[in-house]
Design a protein around this motif. Sequence first.
Motif: not given
Length: 394
Positions: A65-80
Amino acid sequence: MDIMNQTYQIPFGQRILAKFPWLADAIFFVSFELIVLTNFIQGTMLYNHQISSVVVGKVQIIAGILAVLKVLLFDDKSISGWLLTIFVGVLLWQSATLALGYDIFYYFLLLIAAKNVNFKYIAASFFATTTVALLLVFSLAKFGIIPNLSFTKANGTFALGMNYPTDLAARFFYLLAAYALFKNFALSLPEKISFLAVIVLTYTVTHTRVDLLVMALLLLAIIFYKQVAFILEKVTNKGITVLLGALVAVLVGASYLYRDHSTLFTLANKIFSNRLSLGNRAFKEYNVTLLGQPIPQQGFGGSSTEKLADYFYIDSSYLRILMMFGAVTFLIFIGLLVYLSQKFMQQRLYAFEIVLILVAISSLIDQHLYDVSFNIILLAALANLDYAKDSHYY
């Protein structure tokens, strides 16, 4: 601009980072440490003796859950990029669920959460955590708090609190590899001597030939780094990919085609410590599925020092992924290895390429490719490798 290639980041996460720029990395490392430690515990005699599988499972869920939280909150990605991440994540979750083993899925979460995290700190964290954990387990085994299994091969081998001596040997190989990456292969003479001492001690205790080979090759590559880097440049990424791909194909093909009445197959099976015959049994009894299946196995590790009446264990990482997690996951892993090799060669990260090659070779025999408590090289796919780009050798 193509909307699929536009990058997005949650504004709330941006505001948090503005106030606490260290928070993204902190969340990653908490998740990383928890998964490394829980996976480490599962490979020791602590597991199910002092620490239950229920506790380990709950801690891993928190870490995920913590790993997913880091990705969702702080990482930028394209829609693809988001769509691809979600698609691969769903595939690996389904594969792990069918195989009844979630190491691959948690590794994937850490891999995507490692985006922009300095790999040097990942290697340092791994080395420190694993070293402390090993010393603790050795102490517990020494004082009889957990079993110290001994085996009768050769002059006697010891697990020192691990499930099996080969696991102990693999721990030391991956520990040395992590330290070498932390230093970007720029080791001093005392450090090289220490590496040699660890190699000798590991073989004395475990009598494990494969890890002796890869550890010795690692040390030689460190000593003759310029020469090895020159050879890699001449072989090129395509050549390396073809050679390693051929090794994997030969292993899988030989396991599928194995016949015990063939002299050639019998000799090869002996060289690979019966792994071809065991792989052939897996093909006959289960065959390959698309997304995975449970395969009950019983090896020597953690339970017995005597030979079992019906020993059956798939040691090779490639065969384990193919047979247990399915053809789709197998292709994803092969694609990841090819991508990493291409990345390392293009960016002249030869220390990383050398470790990747040694890990790929070791994985022909052992099952630790997708266990982050052993192998961290896959995290380099998205991690920040800038510290290694300005090599002192060039």
